[in-house]
Design a protein around this motif. Structure first.
Motif, PDB file in Angstrom:
ATOM      1  N   ALA A 162       0.836  -1.204   0.000  1.00 48.88           N
ATOM      2  CA  ALA A 162       0.000   0.000   0.000  1.00 48.88           C
ATOM      3  C   ALA A 162       0.872   1.256   0.000  1.00 48.88           C
TER       4      ALA A 162
ATOM      5  N   VAL B 216      -5.693  -0.415   4.084  1.00 51.11           N
ATOM      6  CA  VAL B 216      -5.338   0.468   2.967  1.00 51.11           C
ATOM      7  C   VAL B 216      -6.155   1.754   2.987  1.00 51.11           C
TER       8      VAL B 216
ATOM      9  N   ASN C 133      -7.875   6.512  -3.270  1.00 54.32           N
ATOM     10  CA  ASN C 133      -7.782   5.534  -2.188  1.00 54.32           C
ATOM     11  C   ASN C 133      -8.587   4.269  -2.476  1.00 54.32           C
TER      12      ASN C 133
ATOM     13  N   ALA D 132      -6.630   2.266  -4.841  1.00 54.16           N
ATOM     14  CA  ALA D 132      -5.516   1.663  -4.098  1.00 54.16           C
ATOM     15  C   ALA D 132      -5.965   0.394  -3.381  1.00 54.16           C
TER      16      ALA D 132
ATOM     17  N   VAL E  91      -4.093  -3.008  -4.439  1.00 53.40           N
ATOM     18  CA  VAL E  91      -3.291  -3.717  -3.447  1.00 53.40           C
ATOM     19  C   VAL E  91      -3.923  -5.060  -3.103  1.00 53.40           C
TER      20      VAL E  91
END
Length: 497
Positions: free
Chosen positions: A88, A305, A403, A406, A410
């Motif tokens: 992350a 994350v 985000n 992400a 991830v």
């Protein structure tokens, strides 16, 4: 006889009654109208938005704690959780650096501040001091120390997400170490607390339209629409740069996971409108966590994350800071060299990481960048006072999408993403998990209930806590007699050392 079709007014009324998206959209429009027509009255409506944000913030810390602890316990592997954290951070650094570079390139090409010829001495530097409250960004050492909790209760009381994350990791690791036989009631209790918190979020979300109405009316009433004309070039540039960055996010998401960002936008449209209206990503964090879990991202990946990204992955803020720095320099007639612009990127890579939760953090970061260059008067930062609030919408949308992408990326990288489930959910197909409903009430099936029913993963699907207790650790919701029966059906397994 063909079924009767409801009249248009009835369909509209039903949509407004059942759709959070429709309610928030109407509140957004009404807020703009009221702010424009009755600005004095509109500025008094700010407590509606502030009150809603306060209510949401009360549940963020306990929710993050519960999701992370349960996620670690269900994954059964603390090393995997550590890998998720490292991956992350790598993703965050790449994404935020890309945002900074895109902002600098866009500002160089368009030159939003060129020709303004502003005299820095004519600017009110005290206004920046008032906005920031005389605060300062933490140094790297202070940032690391502030991430470490001083007390268990204090981390929750002060709503320090990084501290809560560290506590959750420690508690999750302790559960894995002890195994469920030594603490048989702790994990089910945390799961039940998580379900209660999600129910509370559902109740609070019913107030979302009021929050959006109050926040938008205050914004328009306080700043007016004239500021948009004054800073039109800068505003358009920031939003166009953000749009380009979102396109790059869409490409990255498609390449890494095969998912569509546009379908995901449709999936979280209520949360996106609410974040826009309240100018806060925190106001939608609980609902977004809920929807990411429902879309196939594993609990431990979502729990680590997303909250970490609120401190380390402020892509929208990075775009704004890089464009804002060059805008200020161009407006006061300072021509930054390539070396100085590289310094801007390096400084902002550090200062943007400590911005979350600090009043006037954008101005503090800009002031720190100007001071490090030594070529831009610090008081020139006041040029952005009138337009900063208008940029909130761009920052909020870009930060939130960055985000969420992400989390998916991830999770996929770590093998913690159910891609088939994610595609079904984003396509609007029915899944085994009940829908949240428009207002989020009864949104999530209880984890304990899933285990009691033996659904989805069943009694032997998950890893035991600490790998040492067999079926007792695999399904804490199953009664003891059923554990015994299940163990009798299984071949004896060697005990862990």
């Amino acid at each position: 006889m063909p079924p009767s079709v409801p009249s248009l007014p009835r369909r509209v009324a039903r949509t407004l009654r059942t759709s959070l998206f429709a309610q928030v959209t109407c509140a957004l429009v009404l807020g703009i109208v009221v702010g424009k027509l009755w600005p004095d009255t509109a500025t008094a409506l700010q407590p509606l938005g502030d009150g809603f944000t306060r209510l949401i913030k009360t549940v963020i810390s306990p929710l993050v704690f519960c999701v992370v602890v349960v996620g670690i316990a269900k994954a059964g592997d603390l090393k995997a959780f550590g890998r998720i954290g490292v991956k992350a951070l790598i993703w965050f650094e790449i994404a935020s650096t890309a945002a900074l570079v895109i902002g600098l390139v866009a500002a160089n090409v368009v030159g939003p501040g060129k020709g303004m010829n502003v005299d820095p001495s004519s600017l009110d530097a005290a206004a920046v001091e008032e906005t920031t409250g005389g605060g300062s960004l933490p140094t790297t050492t202070e940032f690391v120390l502030n991430a470490l909790p001083q007390s268990f209760v204090g981390a929750f009381a002060e709503n320090e997400l990084l501290q809560v994350l560290i506590l959750a990791c420690l508690v999750g690791a302790a559960l894995l170490h002890l195994g469920h036989t030594k603490v048989p009631k702790v994990l089910p209790a945390i799961e039940q607390a998580q379900d209660i918190i999600f129910a509370v979020v559902g109740f609070i979300m019913r107030l979302a339209p009021l929050a959006v109405f109050g926040a938008m009316a205050h914004l328009v009433g306080n700043y007016g629409l004239g500021v948009i004309r004054t800073y039109a070039k800068l505003i358009v540039l920031c939003y166009m740069a953000a749009a380009l960055f979102v396109v790059l996010l869409a490409v990255a998401l498609k390449l890494v996971t095969g998912l569509s960002l546009w379908k995901f936008l449709r999936y979280i449209r209520e949360e996106m409108l609410l974040a826009l209206g309240t100018a806060s990503t925190e106001s939608v964090m609980p609902r977004v966590m809920q929807k990411l879990r429902r879309a196939g991202a594993r609990d431990d990946a979502v729990g680590l994350v997303l909250p970490t990204g609120y401190s380390f992955n402020l892509d929208g803020a990075s775009l704004y800071l890089s464009i804002g720095t060059l805008f200020i320099a161009q407006a006061v007639g300072v021509d930054l060299s390539l070396g100085q612009q590289i310094t801007v990127v390096l400084v902002l890579m550090l200062t943007s990481k400590g911005m979350a939760g600090i009043p006037g953090s954008a101005f503090l970061a800009l002031s720190a960048t100007a001071s490090s260059l030594g070529a831009i008067p610090a008081g020139a930062v006041a040029l952005l006072l009138g337009v900063d609030r208008i940029m909130d919408s761009m920052r909020v949308v870009t930060n939130l999408l960055g985000n969420c992408v992400a989390v998916f990326a991830v999770s996929r990288w770590e093998g913690a993403l159910d891609t088939d489930r994610a595609k079904k959910v984003l396509d609007g197909e029915d899944t085994s998990t009940p829908d949240e409903g428009e207002n989020g009430v009864g949104a999530e099936k209880s984890l304990g209930a899933e285990k009691d029913a033996g659904a989805e993963k069943g009694a032997g699907a998950e890893k035991g806590l600490g790998g040492e207790t067999g079926t007792e650790a695999l399904a804490p919701g199953i009664p003891a007699q059923k554990h015994k029966d299940l163990n009798e059906l299984k071949e004896p397994a060697p005990e862990a050392g």
